[in-house]
Write a protein that holds these residues in place. Structure first.
Motif, PDB file in Angstrom:
ATOM      1  N   TYR A  81      30.204  59.832  11.165  1.00 16.58           N
ATOM      2  CA  TYR A  81      30.036  60.683  11.260  1.00 16.58           C
ATOM      3  C   TYR A  81      29.188  61.748  11.587  1.00 16.58           C
ATOM      4  O   TYR A  81      29.480  62.646  12.877  1.00 16.58           O
ATOM      5  CB  TYR A  81      29.944  61.748   9.586  1.00 16.58           C
ATOM      6  N   ALA A  82      28.407  62.008  11.765  1.00 18.16           N
ATOM      7  CA  ALA A  82      26.689  62.209  12.843  1.00 18.16           C
ATOM      8  C   ALA A  82      27.185  62.367  13.257  1.00 18.16           C
ATOM      9  O   ALA A  82      27.038  63.240  14.668  1.00 18.16           O
ATOM     10  CB  ALA A  82      25.838  61.722  12.015  1.00 18.16           C
ATOM     11  N   GLU A  83      27.658  60.735  14.451  1.00 14.58           N
ATOM     12  CA  GLU A  83      28.232  61.155  16.226  1.00 14.58           C
ATOM     13  C   GLU A  83      29.159  61.300  16.373  1.00 14.58           C
ATOM     14  O   GLU A  83      29.419  61.961  17.262  1.00 14.58           O
ATOM     15  CB  GLU A  83      27.451  59.510  15.483  1.00 14.58           C
TER      16      GLU A  83
ATOM     17  N   ASN B 225      28.800  64.661  19.078  1.00  7.43           N
ATOM     18  CA  ASN B 225      29.962  64.302  20.499  1.00  7.43           C
ATOM     19  C   ASN B 225      31.053  65.765  20.509  1.00  7.43           C
ATOM     20  O   ASN B 225      31.148  66.548  21.371  1.00  7.43           O
ATOM     21  CB  ASN B 225      30.597  63.430  20.453  1.00  7.43           C
ATOM     22  N   GLN B 226      31.204  66.448  18.787  1.00 10.13           N
ATOM     23  CA  GLN B 226      32.339  67.358  18.624  1.00 10.13           C
ATOM     24  C   GLN B 226      31.097  68.901  19.271  1.00 10.13           C
ATOM     25  O   GLN B 226      32.089  70.197  19.987  1.00 10.13           O
ATOM     26  CB  GLN B 226      33.270  67.632  17.499  1.00 10.13           C
ATOM     27  N   ILE B 227      30.381  68.471  19.020  1.00  9.64           N
ATOM     28  CA  ILE B 227      29.420  69.731  19.392  1.00  9.64           C
ATOM     29  C   ILE B 227      29.216  70.182  20.751  1.00  9.64           C
ATOM     30  O   ILE B 227      29.130  71.288  21.258  1.00  9.64           O
ATOM     31  CB  ILE B 227      27.394  69.392  18.559  1.00  9.64           C
ATOM     32  N   PHE B 228      28.953  68.865  21.669  1.00 13.04           N
ATOM     33  CA  PHE B 228      28.385  68.412  22.815  1.00 13.04           C
ATOM     34  C   PHE B 228      30.222  69.296  23.110  1.00 13.04           C
ATOM     35  O   PHE B 228      29.803  70.479  24.369  1.00 13.04           O
ATOM     36  CB  PHE B 228      28.503  67.389  23.215  1.00 13.04           C
TER      37      PHE B 228
ATOM     38  N   HIS C 109      28.397  55.134  20.207  1.00  8.46           N
ATOM     39  CA  HIS C 109      27.929  55.310  19.225  1.00  8.46           C
ATOM     40  C   HIS C 109      28.674  54.515  18.288  1.00  8.46           C
ATOM     41  O   HIS C 109      28.509  54.114  16.987  1.00  8.46           O
ATOM     42  CB  HIS C 109      26.599  55.993  18.995  1.00  8.46           C
ATOM     43  N   SER C 110      29.492  56.171  17.392  1.00  5.52           N
ATOM     44  CA  SER C 110      30.637  56.210  16.524  1.00  5.52           C
ATOM     45  C   SER C 110      31.408  54.898  16.817  1.00  5.52           C
ATOM     46  O   SER C 110      32.009  54.347  15.652  1.00  5.52           O
ATOM     47  CB  SER C 110      31.578  57.403  16.908  1.00  5.52           C
TER      48      SER C 110
ATOM     49  N   LYS D  68      19.647  49.164  16.348  1.00  8.29           N
ATOM     50  CA  LYS D  68      19.104  49.051  17.476  1.00  8.29           C
ATOM     51  C   LYS D  68      19.746  49.229  18.671  1.00  8.29           C
ATOM     52  O   LYS D  68      18.798  50.143  19.149  1.00  8.29           O
ATOM     53  CB  LYS D  68      18.217  47.330  17.268  1.00  8.29           C
ATOM     54  N   LEU D  69      20.915  49.263  18.938  1.00 10.76           N
ATOM     55  CA  LEU D  69      21.168  49.621  20.545  1.00 10.76           C
ATOM     56  C   LEU D  69      20.956  50.848  20.847  1.00 10.76           C
ATOM     57  O   LEU D  69      21.016  51.311  21.698  1.00 10.76           O
ATOM     58  CB  LEU D  69      22.305  48.660  20.598  1.00 10.76           C
ATOM     59  N   ILE D  70      21.870  51.138  19.385  1.00 14.63           N
ATOM     60  CA  ILE D  70      22.129  52.956  19.318  1.00 14.63           C
ATOM     61  C   ILE D  70      20.756  53.705  19.604  1.00 14.63           C
ATOM     62  O   ILE D  70      20.334  54.554  20.126  1.00 14.63           O
ATOM     63  CB  ILE D  70      22.982  53.595  18.367  1.00 14.63           C
TER      64      ILE D  70
END
Length: 456
Positions: free
Chosen positions: A42-44, A48-51, A77-78, A155-157
């Protein structure tokens, strides 16, 4: 105390994932794990939407470029987090359900930044550091063996999230130019942190400080209304000037090959207007599968990267990318008159028109290849590859919206013609002073200095 001495023949056990001791901790159960992942995704998704909501209206070129990259990374990421949830739960997955009204309230404040400085503070000083803290805690506390797929995703994120934060902090510092700026940055940070603590952070476990106080929200219960008119910072001049016809120059064999190549590089530079018109498409289009936002965010980043190619191409030969007009008439016209679907339609129509071998991207690459500008040739090579992908993205999401390909093309031409008339109207805001000959003299001189070994 050692539990038992295991003979592993000198080999590292458990595929090197962790030690036996680490694998003995109970870690998170599936329900807790999935609930945390839903909060992260949800945060990711919100980032994305903020950008998308702000890339058009932030005036600083370098911020637009970074937003172009970060919008795509957060979309990826999402998507990765969504995939991991599907591996642990059967439908309904509730991937787009708000996991916590208090987290929603926090992001509703972040998106309502009223300046670039506030926006950067919200994203890179508050939201992303808290996301990193939550994910690191998750990796440290879950069982590293049984939950290895989750650990790998996180870890990748984390690698990419932790690369973004220093860029953002440096940008914040660059925009703090007075005591008033410093005060505004701290005031907004404190405001957002109040909402963040109210939610317990991204993972819900952040403890409120003893002096915590609730803050009055800027949000009014309505979806944020983005500003759709593109803006440029004070370095840029005459942004409604459309005197130079790049297509005519690079496609006309009567022009010298170096001029045709510079026309291509300047055309690449101008592509920052595409992210500026894609932001509203992504933000205003609601209810699509996440793959839609993932695909369009990738295309937006590609277009920002193409613009950077032009920026570097001019830098190579000693010209500042903001010195001569970089117009945005297409985006200004579309953002003010077209629906998101119509704007996407125009974007696809242009991309599709770049596919023919004799007039499109292959043709542009041939021109650059004929010059002595190896960098331009490389740029055109990759630009060509990207545009093939973009045409595919357009077909994937637009064809289902229309009866057939013919109707799609007809509707695109209608919007294109309407947009052309609006561009003509907007162009009257400029005196349309010719500048290309001056630019050409300067960049050729820079090229000569470079060849002579003089640092430009």
């Amino acid at each position: 105390m050692t539990r038992v001495n295991v003979n592993n023949l000198g080999l590292i056990p458990l595929a090197g994932v962790c030690s036996y001791e680490d694998a003995c901790k109970a870690g998170y159960d599936i329900d807790h794990n999935v609930n945390l992942l839903r909060r992260y995704l949800y945060a990711e998704s919100q980032l994305n939407q903020i950008f998308a909501a702000h890339i058009t209206s932030v005036p600083e070129w370098e911020v637009k470029g970074a937003f172009g990259l970060h919008i795509w990374l957060d979309a990826e990421h999402s998507a990765a987090l969504r995939k991991r949830v599907t591996e642990m739960r059967e439908p309904p997955l509730h991937l787009d359900k708000v996991p916590d009204a208090k987290i929603e309230a926090f992001f509703n404040e972040v998106i309502r930044a009223e300046s670039t400085l506030e926006l950067l503070v919200g994203i890179y000083r508050v939201a992303k550091p808290e996301l990193v803290r939550s994910m690191k805690k998750h990796v440290a506390e879950t069982n590293p063996l049984v939950d290895h797929p989750t650990c790998r995703v996180l870890k990748l994120i984390l690698v990419e999230e932790e690369e973004m934060i220093p860029w953002g902090e440096a940008a914040v510092q660059a925009l703090i130019r007075s005591d008033e700026d410093q005060h505004a940055a701290m005031k907004w940070q404190n405001h957002l942190e109040s909402f963040l603590y109210a939610a317990g952070g991204i993972s819900g476990d952040l403890v409120k400080p003893e002096d915590w106080q609730p803050a009055v929200p800027r949000a009014n219960g309505q979806r944020y209304e983005m500003k759709v008119e593109p803006r440029r910072d004070a370095r840029f001049v005459d942004t409604y000037n459309s005197t130079n016809n790049y297509d005519k120059i690079f496609s006309d064999e009567s022009f010298p090959v170096d001029e045709r190549t510079y026309a291509l590089l300047y055309k690449r530079l101008r592509e920052m207007d595409v992210p500026e018109w894609m932001g509203p498409i992504i933000y205003k289009t609601q209810g699509k599968p996440w793959e839609y936002y993932q695909d369009l965010s990738r295309q937006l980043w590609d277009e920002a990267r193409h613009s950077m190619m032009g920026e570097v191409g001019l830098f190579q030969d000693g010209v500042e990318f903001y010195k001569y007009p970089v117009e945005f008439l297409t985006t200004m016209a579309l953002n003010n008159t077209a629906t998101p679907l119509e704007a996407h339609l125009v974007l696809w129509y242009i991309e599709q028109g770049l596919m023919p071998k004799d007039t499109g991207k292959h043709f542009e690459w041939v021109i650059a290849k004929a010059s002595d500008n190896d960098l331009a040739k490389t740029f055109q090579d990759y630009d060509w590859a990207d545009e093939v992908l973009h045409a595919q993205i357009g077909r994937k999401w637009l064809v289902p919206e229309y009866k057939n390909m013919e109707e799609l093309k007809q509707q695109a031409e209608i919007v294109m013609n309407r947009n052309l008339a609006e561009k003509v109207r907007l162009s009257h805001q400029s005196d349309q002073k010719e500048w290309w000959p001056e630019f050409l003299v300067e960049i050729r001189a820079g090229r000569e200095r470079t060849r002579g070994g003089v640092t430009v």
